[in-house]
Design an enzyme around this catalytic site. Structure first.
Site, PDB file in Angstrom:
ATOM      1  NE  ARG C  67      -3.966  -2.075   0.233  1.00 52.65           N
ATOM      2  CZ  ARG C  67      -4.554  -2.736  -0.764  1.00 52.65           C
ATOM      3  NH1 ARG C  67      -4.128  -2.575  -2.017  1.00 52.65           N
ATOM      4  NH2 ARG C  67      -5.567  -3.526  -0.528  1.00 52.65           N
ATOM      5  CG  HIS C 182      -5.629 -12.049 -10.883  1.00 54.30           C
ATOM      6  ND1 HIS C 182      -6.074 -13.098 -10.132  1.00 54.30           N
ATOM      7  CD2 HIS C 182      -6.701 -11.242 -11.081  1.00 54.30           C
ATOM      8  CE1 HIS C 182      -7.364 -12.939  -9.883  1.00 54.30           C
ATOM      9  NE2 HIS C 182      -7.770 -11.823 -10.461  1.00 54.30           N
ATOM     10  CG  ASP C 308      -3.811 -12.716  -2.323  1.00 55.99           C
ATOM     11  OD1 ASP C 308      -3.279 -11.731  -2.859  1.00 55.99           O
ATOM     12  OD2 ASP C 308      -4.958 -13.118  -2.596  1.00 55.99           O
TER      13      ASP C 308
END
Lengths: 199, 331, 426
Positions: C67, C182, C308
């Site tokens: 983040r 992904h 994850d």
């Protein structure tokens, strides 16, 4: 009200206050008093025009009682009162204490209650709270001319300013005991018993 | 005219079988209710319906109880039905319709709910476009929560009023065949009915174009058909679901015209069902799409009775949830 | 190096492949393992009793969100390092989908520098595969490789263009970096939020069919073969994906795969409460899928377990399921989650630990970590029996979005060393 198969089939701790012969006597006496009962507007009306009162039993014991009272009136005085039934479950004042409960029976009146004379019939008069609720039920159907309270037994212990206009028997029942009307499978009155309250 | 059976009543008596009434803290769906619970709600609803036929349509039961309708998805009819039910039980009602304006201001559902909770409602009736929103609310605020429809999940009071209507007309529902036709995948009405009806022994068949049948729908116990005829055949009741006009033009159906031809209920198809089979619709209807006008208005239609029964069923639910609040520790 | 020497007594060593029999003492000094042996004594050393505990190479996480830059209220490189260390990790690959995205060497350098300054964890950036992560044109992979990017991919963005994927795979060959994808077909997935199956039907949720994943796995295997390069499926969730990857590996196609602790321990049945903390970008699948993932991990088809880790602020989770931000924090709980499978007899311990240590290093072609004299002391001492609870006291992340919040867990890292320095001690 308690359903029992026959008069002997009672809880072991029960004491019989009124047996069937006693009930017969009470019914006969109550019928006579109903027949002689004065109503507020009687003075204005000639005898033939005076309306006959409905017998509205409070679910469930009062309904069984009203039915038998009507039979006695028909036998002794030659007229058959109209019958009604009143259920007070949704008018109770202890919903917040006891939580939801199943409705005990239907509310059914023989017609428009406005202007009617109504005898509210209950088996055992105790705190008076049921009667308060039953009056409210009645008023939600209209404006009766007058309402009188008829009970087979008064066990005392009033919590509201309610008094019966006609009492079959006064019973001596302690606060920790419960007085119950027993009926058979056809809802015929069998006895009034007293026993310790369920803990 | 079909015979009317008064639910729960033993013929010839005025008294009812005495089943203990279980508390109902929230009504989030029919999936987790037992057959006994559903029947006891419907028995109570029968009494409420009797009240609704009196001149003074009012009970004092929920005096002092505050009921909040919290509709994040618009549905004027459902909100009115709930408000009327609450008012007939003497509850105070407030309504909060959010569309998604409060979300646009950056307020979360939980923020909004806590703000509403501060106003002290006892019961919150929530309608939301997201599945699971009532469950989230039930975990967040100390109020009884009634689900008035969440996303494609459940619409329990609609399911209850549908079952009430069936029970009123058909009596014992065991072994009865009910066909639910339409967009099963996106229908909360379908789910509540599938869950609820099967608990009472109904043989539930769902049908519609396979694009509208969700994955593994048969795992819920019903029978699914990609054409409507086998579902309708011999049915005791046919429930048509609303086809959302906004879904036309996406990939589920080619056109409303084609839908009506192959999946709509007209007089011809109605003949597949049992003679006198009931025609139901949760409303609002698209006449000429899922249902032909002459069927909607025909004598087999109980669509308006469904609406009428909705108020009684919601009164029963509000009474149970409201009275169960009394059992909660206060303060 | 002025760190006090450390002496770990009576530890069992996991060497990357198996837990060795018998307890030994391990002496750590000057950032390296000084000695491994029986009955070691070191004057002035900090002695730690390791009886009943396992000493493993530091865990490597192939997928976590830091983040930073951009959303430091949810996590930053310092808090991520702390959470990683408490979870037993000493190296973490961080996603490029930050604000701004890591599609430029300046961002890569910023991440590397910030992590290095703190010095608790080897933070390894995944560089963006495409400019602005838009999936249109290649990002400058060469410059980002120089700056420290260890792999390339567009984070959680689906790779809609197989042509661009081919070019990226080909271009990355020159820098010897794998491409991370992904695997999801966004068109087939539509607006789904959970696995399409009996539970999505029951709960009235829009479903993501399993096929939305394995059509892309099949496609990307073919493209990888075409480009003759290396591709890593970062998080696979379905049995069919495992089978496709197993077949591809047998054919010699250079694909690798990882799985999250969530998919090893939970199925879509867990969605019954609409818990937003189980709203994951790669949805929980069925029990059959879970079993296939465990089998795939055991037979080596799946190379690694990645946490994850996705920190989400409360504002992103205090919402309806449909509107809530996806993801869960897991870097601190991953070991306990995986050990639950071990205790249940679903996964051999050596496989679980391999997938946290040697497996991810193999994916990145890092030198294999060893617990032997002379090796850099990036080590994790784990106690498989330790009971602990993730709560406000123990949580190192800035976010708390996990269903495990407040639950008692079994198994944790009790000591984590990064370059010989104690960066975590329970």
């Amino acid at each position: 009200m308690r359903h029992v198969l026959n008069a002997q089939d009672l809880p072991a701790d029960a004491r019989v206050l009124l047996d069937r012969p006693a009930i017969d006597a009470v019914l006969t006496q109550m019928a006579a008093e109903i027949q002689a009962m004065a109503w507020p507007r009687d003075v204005e009306l000639p005898l033939a025009d005076r309306p006959k009162p409905w017998l509205c039993g409070i679910q469930r014991g009062g309904v069984a009682l009203a039915k038998e009272l009507a039979e006695v009136i028909a036998r002794d005085y030659g007229w058959t009162p109209e019958l009604g039934a009143i259920d007070v479950t949704l008018y109770r004042d202890d919903t917040w204490l006891k939580g939801p409960r199943a409705v005990e029976g239907v509310t059914r009146l023989p017609g428009d209650v406005s202007g009617q004379r109504v005898l509210l019939v209950d088996d055992v008069l105790f705190t008076g709270r049921t009667i308060r609720a039953a009056l409210n039920v009645l008023m939600d159907f209209g404006r009766p001319e007058a309402v009188r309270l008829v009970v087979m037994a008064d066990r005392g212990g009033r919590e509201l300013p309610v008094a019966a206009d006609l009492t079959g028997r006064k019973l001596d029942v302690a606060r920790h005991e419960s007085a119950e009307l027993c009926v058979d499978g056809q809802n015929r009155l069998l006895s009034v018993i007293v026993r310790p309250k369920n803990p | 005219m079909l015979p009317q059976v008064e639910p729960g009543q033993t013929p010839g008596t005025d008294t009812l079988p005495q089943a203990p009434q279980e508390p109902l803290r929230h009504l989030l769906g029919l999936e987790h209710l037992s057959a006994e619970q559903i029947n006891s709600i419907l028995d109570l609803a029968a009494h409420m319906k009797a009240v609704n036929s009196r001149r003074i349509k009012k009970l004092p039961t929920l005096r002092g109880v505050t009921v909040l309708t919290f509709f994040v998805e618009n549905s004027t009819r459902t909100r009115m039905s709930f408000e009327l039910a609450a008012k007939r039980l003497s509850a105070d009602t407030m309504s909060f319709t959010a569309s998604s304006s409060s979300l646009a201001k950056g307020e979360t559902l939980i923020d909004t709910a806590r703000n509403l909770e501060a106003m002290g409602p006892d019961i919150v009736i929530i309608r939301h476009s997201c599945s699971g929103a009532p469950a989230l609310l039930a975990r967040t605020v100390n109020c009884g929560i009634v689900n008035a429809g969440d996303g494609s999940h459940e619409h329990p009071t609609q399911g209850l009023l549908d079952i009430f209507t069936l029970r009123e007309r058909l009596g014992d529902l065991r072994g009865k065949k009910v066909a639910i036709i339409g967009d099963i995948a996106h229908s909360r009405v379908a789910r509540s009915n599938i869950f609820g009806m099967q608990k009472l022994g109904v043989d539930v068949h769902v049908a519609g174009p396979a694009t509208m049948l969700p994955h593994a729908i048969e795992d819920l116990g019903c029978t699914a058909w990609p054409r409507v005829e086998p579902a309708m055949e011999g049915a005791d009741a046919i429930m048509m679901l609303r086809i959302q006009r906004e879904r036309q033009g996406n990939d589920l159906i080619p056109s409303s015209h084609e839908y009506h031809r192959f999946f709509g209920l007209d007089e011809q198809r109605l003949k597949l069902a049992k003679p006198g089979a009931l025609v139901m619709h949760p409303g609002p209807m698209n006449r000429g799409v899922e249902i032909a006008p002459e069927v909607a208005d025909g004598e087999q239609s109980v669509i308006l009775q469904q609406v009428e029964n909705g108020v009684a069923v919601r009164m029963a639910v509000l009474y149970l949830v409201g009275a169960s609040r009394g059992l909660e520790p206060q303060g | 190096m002025t760190e006090k020497p450390l002496l770990l007594r009576q530890v069992q060593i996991f060497d990357g492949e198996m837990v060795l029999n018998g307890a030994v003492d391990v002496h750590i000094a000057d950032g390296r393992i000084a000695a491994v042996g029986h009955g070691l004594t070191v004057a002035g050393a900090d002695v730690i009793d390791g009886y009943g505990k396992i000493l493993a190479p530091g865990f490597v996480d192939l997928r976590a969100c830091a983040r930073e830059p951009g959303d430091e209220h949810e996590e930053d490189l310092v808090s991520l390092s702390d959470a990683a260390n408490a979870g037993g990790f000493t190296a973490v690959v961080v996603n490029p989908d930050t604000t701004p995205g890591n599609d430029d060497h300046a961002v890569t350098e910023l991440i590397r520098r910030r992590a290095r300054e703190y010095g608790h964890c080897d933070v390894m950036p995944q560089g963006a595969l495409s400019h602005r992560l838009k999936g249109e044109t290649l990002a400058p992979m060469g410059e980002m490789s120089e700056a420290g990017a260890v792999c390339f991919g567009d984070g959680d963005r689906p790779m809609t263009s197989p042509r661009l994927l081919r070019r990226a795979l080909e271009y990355a060959r020159g820098f010897d970096r794998p491409i991370f994808t992904h695997a999801i077909d966004p068109d087939l997935a539509g607006s789904g939020t959970i696995h399409e199956g009996p539970w999505s039907t029951r709960l009235g949720m829009r479903g993501i069919p399993a096929a939305a994943e394995h059509v892309i796995v099949a496609r990307d295997i073919a493209v990888t073969q075409l480009a003759n390069s290396r591709l890593h499926f970062a998080r696979i969730t379905t049995a069919k994906s495992v089978a496709l990857i197993r077949a591809a590996k047998a054919e010699g196609i250079r694909v690798t795969a990882s799985v999250t602790p969530w998919h090893l321990t939970l199925t879509d049945a867990a969605m019954v409460d609409y818990d937003v903390n189980l709203k994951l970008i790669a949805p929980l699948r069925t029990e059959a899928d879970r079993q296939a993932l465990l089998a795939g991990l055991t037979d080596g088809t799946i190379d690694a377990i990645c946490s994850d880790h996705m920190p989400v602020n409360i504002a992103g989770k205090a919402l309806e399921f449909d509107y809530a931000a996806p993801g869960a924090i897991a870097i601190q709980t991953a070991l306990a989650q995986v050990l639950a499978c071990v205790r249940a007899g679903e996964l051999p311990l050596r496989v679980a630990l391999n997938a946290l240590t040697a497996g991810p290093r193999r994916v990145l072609q890092m030198p294999s970590a060893r617990v032997e004299s002379g090796a850099v002391a990036d080590l994790t001492l784990l106690d498989p029996q330790a009971k602990w609870t993730l709560d406000a006291q123990t949580n190192k992340s800035k976010s708390r979005n996990t269903v495990l919040w407040g639950q008692e867990l079994t198994g944790r890292a009790v000591l984590t060393l990064f370059h010989g320095k104690v960066v975590w001690r329970a």
